[in-house]
Scaffold this motif. Structure first.
Motif, PDB file in Angstrom:
ATOM      1  N   ILE A 185      10.704  26.413  32.094  1.00  0.00           N
ATOM      2  CA  ILE A 185      12.093  27.174  31.493  1.00  0.00           C
ATOM      3  C   ILE A 185      11.855  27.316  30.109  1.00  0.00           C
ATOM      4  O   ILE A 185      11.005  27.411  29.397  1.00  0.00           O
ATOM      5  CB  ILE A 185      12.769  24.823  30.925  1.00  0.00           C
ATOM      6  N   ILE A 186      12.481  27.925  29.642  1.00  0.00           N
ATOM      7  CA  ILE A 186      13.021  29.006  28.219  1.00  0.00           C
ATOM      8  C   ILE A 186      13.925  27.975  27.376  1.00  0.00           C
ATOM      9  O   ILE A 186      15.089  27.612  27.992  1.00  0.00           O
ATOM     10  CB  ILE A 186      12.962  30.023  28.469  1.00  0.00           C
ATOM     11  N   LEU A 187      13.103  27.890  26.342  1.00  0.00           N
ATOM     12  CA  LEU A 187      14.158  27.495  24.745  1.00  0.00           C
ATOM     13  C   LEU A 187      14.254  28.271  24.234  1.00  0.00           C
ATOM     14  O   LEU A 187      13.457  28.595  23.256  1.00  0.00           O
ATOM     15  CB  LEU A 187      13.767  25.601  24.981  1.00  0.00           C
ATOM     16  N   ASN A 188      15.571  28.434  24.482  1.00  0.00           N
ATOM     17  CA  ASN A 188      16.319  29.677  23.088  1.00  0.00           C
ATOM     18  C   ASN A 188      16.223  29.260  22.227  1.00  0.00           C
ATOM     19  O   ASN A 188      17.647  28.646  21.943  1.00  0.00           O
ATOM     20  CB  ASN A 188      16.976  30.618  24.044  1.00  0.00           C
ATOM     21  N   PHE A 189      15.756  29.150  20.888  1.00  0.00           N
ATOM     22  CA  PHE A 189      16.414  28.499  19.950  1.00  0.00           C
ATOM     23  C   PHE A 189      16.937  29.318  18.925  1.00  0.00           C
ATOM     24  O   PHE A 189      16.798  30.344  18.716  1.00  0.00           O
ATOM     25  CB  PHE A 189      15.612  27.892  18.656  1.00  0.00           C
ATOM     26  N   LEU A 190      18.595  29.816  19.074  1.00  0.00           N
ATOM     27  CA  LEU A 190      19.843  30.680  18.930  1.00  0.00           C
ATOM     28  C   LEU A 190      18.964  30.971  17.607  1.00  0.00           C
ATOM     29  O   LEU A 190      19.296  30.318  16.841  1.00  0.00           O
ATOM     30  CB  LEU A 190      20.765  30.066  19.384  1.00  0.00           C
ATOM     31  N   ASN A 191      18.979  32.242  18.017  1.00  0.00           N
ATOM     32  CA  ASN A 191      18.615  33.218  16.248  1.00  0.00           C
ATOM     33  C   ASN A 191      17.254  33.208  16.091  1.00  0.00           C
ATOM     34  O   ASN A 191      17.043  33.125  15.180  1.00  0.00           O
ATOM     35  CB  ASN A 191      19.174  32.500  15.060  1.00  0.00           C
ATOM     36  N   LYS A 192      16.506  32.470  16.813  1.00  0.00           N
ATOM     37  CA  LYS A 192      15.139  31.992  15.984  1.00  0.00           C
ATOM     38  C   LYS A 192      14.435  32.237  17.184  1.00  0.00           C
ATOM     39  O   LYS A 192      14.729  33.018  18.485  1.00  0.00           O
ATOM     40  CB  LYS A 192      14.793  30.688  15.538  1.00  0.00           C
ATOM     41  N   GLU A 193      12.633  30.588  17.658  1.00  0.00           N
ATOM     42  CA  GLU A 193      11.916  31.852  18.312  1.00  0.00           C
ATOM     43  C   GLU A 193      12.570  31.223  19.325  1.00  0.00           C
ATOM     44  O   GLU A 193      13.534  30.618  19.956  1.00  0.00           O
ATOM     45  CB  GLU A 193      10.490  30.753  17.877  1.00  0.00           C
ATOM     46  N   LYS A 194      11.527  31.810  20.803  1.00  0.00           N
ATOM     47  CA  LYS A 194      11.812  31.365  21.903  1.00  0.00           C
ATOM     48  C   LYS A 194      10.325  30.227  21.681  1.00  0.00           C
ATOM     49  O   LYS A 194       9.822  30.472  21.830  1.00  0.00           O
ATOM     50  CB  LYS A 194      11.932  32.320  22.851  1.00  0.00           C
TER      51      LYS A 194
END
Length: 205
Positions: A185-194
């Protein structure tokens, strides 16, 4: 757990979920696949060292507990709100939250809208409940996680699926989009890191 910056290929260790979640903001978990969300929540609960106050409004996690596919952690208080019991359960959660650092999980915002669908000004009411929980959580250094099944519309941004209701969108919200990859699972911190959670670290459900 692995951390991957979207600007390069570097990978760094992250000790636990407390490094991912914010204590001062609403951690808004966005997803389109309920089972992806369930895997993330199970991992979150598995690593939590604090008391967990779980408002299970879509009953998916409760189903895994009842079926025996997941064991009930000793630090978990699992609530299954109904429209009749909502005020009593909310009061119980706020009292517990006011006395001890905890992890509060509202799963899901869609379910809360469905629960309160006969109330007037439901959008303002839902926002008020979430902000009330968040305000109490900040006093004890607790974490608030709110899961939301969403879709993206170019004109409106992220909205609840399928109702089209708007998400809570303030400076107090940290948005984390769950995405599936072959590795986990990828956690995509919107506008920041993954952040990548490898599949072998996600509890089987």
């Amino acid at each position: 757990m692995l951390f991957k910056n979207h600007d390069n290929d570097s990978v760094n260790d992250i000790p636990n979920f407390e490094n991912i979640l914010s204590q001062t903001k609403i951690n808004s978990i966005l997803y389109s696949d309920p089972f992806l969300k369930a895997g993330f929540i199970a991992k979150l609960i598995d690593e939590a060292k604090t008391d967990i106050l779980y408002l299970d409004l879509d009953l998916l996690y409760s189903g895994y507990i009842v079926s025996g596919m997941l064991k009930t952690p000793h630090n978990l208080s699992l609530f299954q709100p109904t429209s009749e019991l909502w005020n009593k359960i909310l009061t119980n959660v706020l009292v517990k939250l006011s006395t001890k650092k905890s992890l509060v999980i509202v799963d899901s915002l869609n379910g809360l809208y469905n629960l309160l669908n006969e109330r007037k000004q439901i959008g303002k009411l839902v926002n008020s409940y979430i902000m009330l929980i968040t305000s109490m959580a900040r006093k004890t250094g607790s974490y608030v996680v709110v899961a939301s099944m969403v879709r993206f519309k170019k004109e409106e941004g992220w909205i609840l699926s399928p109702t089209g209701k708007r998400l809570i969108d303030t400076d107090m919200v940290k948005k984390i989009l769950l995405e599936q990859s072959e590795s986990g699972i990828i956690l995509n911190f919107l506008n920041k890191e993954k952040t990548l959670i490898p599949s072998d670290l996600i509890p089987l459900i």
